[in-house]
Design a protein around this motif. Structure first.
Motif, mmCIF file in Angstrom:
data_model
loop_
_atom_site.group_PDB
_atom_site.id
_atom_site.type_symbol
_atom_site.label_atom_id
_atom_site.label_comp_id
_atom_site.label_asym_id
_atom_site.label_seq_id
_atom_site.Cartn_x
_atom_site.Cartn_y
_atom_site.Cartn_z
ATOM 1 N N PHE A 1 0.702 -1.192 0.091
ATOM 2 C CA PHE A 1 0.102 -0.059 -0.053
ATOM 3 C C PHE A 1 0.809 1.290 0.028
ATOM 4 O O PHE A 1 0.646 2.248 -0.531
ATOM 5 C CB PHE A 1 -0.982 -0.067 1.037
ATOM 6 N N ARG A 2 2.147 1.404 0.817
ATOM 7 C CA ARG A 2 3.050 2.142 0.809
ATOM 8 C C ARG A 2 3.349 2.470 -0.618
ATOM 9 O O ARG A 2 3.635 3.684 -0.790
ATOM 10 C CB ARG A 2 3.664 2.211 1.860
ATOM 11 N N GLU A 3 3.906 1.706 -1.040
ATOM 12 C CA GLU A 3 4.478 1.574 -2.405
ATOM 13 C C GLU A 3 3.610 2.119 -3.203
ATOM 14 O O GLU A 3 3.938 3.088 -4.411
ATOM 15 C CB GLU A 3 4.994 0.358 -2.890
ATOM 16 N N GLN A 4 2.126 1.428 -3.171
ATOM 17 C CA GLN A 4 1.264 2.129 -4.461
ATOM 18 C C GLN A 4 0.705 3.382 -4.116
ATOM 19 O O GLN A 4 0.719 4.074 -5.006
ATOM 20 C CB GLN A 4 -0.121 1.216 -4.279
ATOM 21 N N ALA A 5 0.795 3.756 -2.848
ATOM 22 C CA ALA A 5 0.382 5.412 -2.507
ATOM 23 C C ALA A 5 1.532 6.168 -2.772
ATOM 24 O O ALA A 5 1.396 7.413 -3.520
ATOM 25 C CB ALA A 5 0.301 5.575 -0.811
ATOM 26 N N ARG A 6 2.835 6.072 -2.600
ATOM 27 C CA ARG A 6 3.981 6.555 -3.299
ATOM 28 C C ARG A 6 4.016 6.698 -4.746
ATOM 29 O O ARG A 6 4.180 7.796 -5.206
ATOM 30 C CB ARG A 6 5.536 5.996 -2.900
ATOM 31 N N ARG A 7 3.711 5.569 -5.524
ATOM 32 C CA ARG A 7 3.398 5.650 -7.051
ATOM 33 C C ARG A 7 2.324 6.660 -7.406
ATOM 34 O O ARG A 7 2.534 7.396 -8.508
ATOM 35 C CB ARG A 7 3.272 4.415 -7.569
ATOM 36 N N THR B 1 2.524 10.028 -9.427
ATOM 37 C CA THR B 1 1.803 10.230 -10.653
ATOM 38 C C THR B 1 1.050 11.619 -10.739
ATOM 39 O O THR B 1 0.584 12.379 -11.446
ATOM 40 C CB THR B 1 1.017 8.936 -10.838
ATOM 41 N N TYR B 2 0.534 12.015 -9.222
ATOM 42 C CA TYR B 2 -0.354 12.942 -9.113
ATOM 43 C C TYR B 2 0.675 14.192 -9.371
ATOM 44 O O TYR B 2 0.241 15.213 -9.792
ATOM 45 C CB TYR B 2 -0.921 12.837 -7.691
ATOM 46 N N GLN B 3 1.747 14.161 -8.601
ATOM 47 C CA GLN B 3 2.628 15.351 -8.619
ATOM 48 C C GLN B 3 3.050 15.507 -10.308
ATOM 49 O O GLN B 3 3.185 16.682 -10.575
ATOM 50 C CB GLN B 3 4.001 15.075 -7.850
ATOM 51 N N LEU B 4 3.243 14.433 -10.919
ATOM 52 C CA LEU B 4 3.468 14.738 -12.199
ATOM 53 C C LEU B 4 2.316 15.266 -13.197
ATOM 54 O O LEU B 4 2.615 16.059 -13.793
ATOM 55 C CB LEU B 4 3.855 13.157 -13.035
#
Length: 437
Positions: A71-77, A81-84
């Motif tokens: 979940f943390r990895e998915q949240a980081r990704r 993506t959101y910042q990009l």
């Protein structure tokens, strides 16, 4: 029956858990503890339950740890993506802003060209009227010359008849009056010269009339070209503004009527043309010119209306969208949130009057501005306020600084647009303006 069942159960327990004795030996005595089958079974069951619980709890903790890592990895990704996506939107916003500035410059240039073309059109109309007046004068002179020529011809025929009759009578009388003949000859010569001059003047007048007719035709073609260019320019300029107000949910005709009532003075270059003073119907050129002037008047009214409606961004510095208009957690979020640095200047999005400038629960430091057409804008969570109630502001005036006051989780601007007291999506106005300007 119960005794028999107990005996059978005791036998089964004796098979798996035979009775055991635990000896405790000391220096002076020896004792033992008897472990019955039932006691051993209960101890074994309890130990089994504890072991099973430990295994299950360990498995759950292990799975939760693995899942949390995923979940943390998915949240980081997702965050990356959101910042990009936010960076892409920021670049696109900057591009749109540059395009808006360029479009505004093109619009101003087109408006200047329209003004120049309008002046040329008025000059052409004046020139055309002067040429028509000159043509009428030439035609009148031509008619006078033709009439004079006919009179000279009539006099010439009469003189010839008189000379013929006088010559016959003198010949029959046998005497010739030399003075009378000389007078008649001179009069005849003068009449012939006048006739020739009248004929030459008439021919010159016809040639001049043809030249003026050709010049009028060329002028009409030139006027038609100017009219077409002006009509195309007005169509290109007015149509996007119609779409902009319609996209914002505003009736263009109603908006323009309200602006027209506030700016009802007439005169100057936008006054309709009227050249006839004899009650005649206006010409097609005059009608076309009036239609163009009406479009220019509509364009001018649109310019005034656009200044009075919030077709602008409340921020000029870099920012990112953090929350949009709509329902969340069962409640209506009545505006759009823009996040930027603490103290970022906030600007009025249209001309209006400040109706509130102070603290309001939930909003924190809040500024309300009342605009035309029943539109109100709100700017919430400010750190500082630079205006006061009753003050009149213009589009682009600095009214506050971004902060984190009131019910807020971070530094941002909560921007609202309300029409008739009801909240509407501010992005409708911002997007409508970006599509045009």
């Amino acid at each position: 029956m119960r005794t028999r069942l107990a005996i059978k159960l005791h036998g089964i327990l004796e098979r798996f858990f035979p009775e055991r004795r635990l000896f405790l030996r000391s220096d002076t005595d020896t004792r033992f503890i008897r472990l019955k089958s039932g006691t051993q079974a209960l101890a074994f069951g309890g130990a089994s339950l504890v072991l099973a619980w430990s295994i299950i709890a360990t498995a759950i903790l292990l799975m939760d740890s693995i899942g949390s890592g995923n979940f943390r990895e998915q949240a980081r990704r997702d965050l990356e993506t959101y910042q990009l996506r936010l960076n892409i939107l920021s670049e696109e916003r900057d591009t749109r802003a540059a395009e808006a500035v360029a479009a505004q410059e093109r619009f101003n240039s087109a408006l200047q060209q329209v003004s120049v073309m309008q002046s040329k059109l008025l000059d052409a109309e004046t020139r055309s009227l002067e040429m028509e007046t000159g043509l009428e004068a030439v035609q009148l002179k031509l008619r006078d010359a033709i009439r004079a020529r006919e009179e000279v011809r009539t006099e010439l025929v009469a003189l010839r008849n008189e000379i013929d009759n006088g010559g016959t009578q003198l010949a029959s009388a046998g005497a010739v009056d030399t003075t009378t003949l000389d007078f008649l000859s001179n009069a005849l010569s003068r009449t012939a010269k006048e006739r020739d001059q009248v004929v030459a003047d008439a021919q010159d007048a016809l040639i001049r009339a043809d030249e003026m007719a050709t010049e009028i035709k060329l002028m009409a073609e030139k006027n038609d070209t100017i009219f077409r260019q002006l009509e195309d320019a007005m169509t290109v300029s007015v149509k996007p503004l119609d779409k902009m107000f319609e996209a914002a949910g505003m009736d263009p005709d109603n908006i323009l009527n309200q602006v027209r009532r506030g700016y009802s003075g007439q005169g100057g270059p936008l006054t309709p043309l009227s050249f006839s003073t004899r009650g005649e119907d206006p010409s097609e050129d005059v009608l076309r010119a009036n239609r163009i002037l009406n479009q220019m008047d509509r364009l001018n009214l649109y310019r005034i209306a656009a200044e009075k409606a919030p077709f602008a961004m409340p921020l000029k510095d870099s920012f990112r969208f953090t929350s949009g208009f709509g329902y969340r957690w069962g409640r209506l979020h009545a505006g759009t949130d823009f996040a930027a640095a603490h103290g970022t200047p906030i600007y009025a999005t249209a001309d209006g009057v400040v109706t509130f400038a102070g603290w309001q629960s939930g909003y924190g430091r809040l500024v309300k501005i009342q605009h035309e057409f029943g539109i109100e804008t709100r700017y919430a969570h400010n750190s500082k306020i630079y205006v006061k109630k009753g003050q009149r502001v213009s589009r682009g005036d600095r009214i506050s600084a971004m902060g984190n006051t009131g019910r807020s989780t971070g530094t941002h601007l909560h921007y609202e647009v309300r029409v008739g007291g009801k909240p509407v999506n501010p992005m409708i106005y911002i997007k409508a303006a970006n599509d045009v300007f």
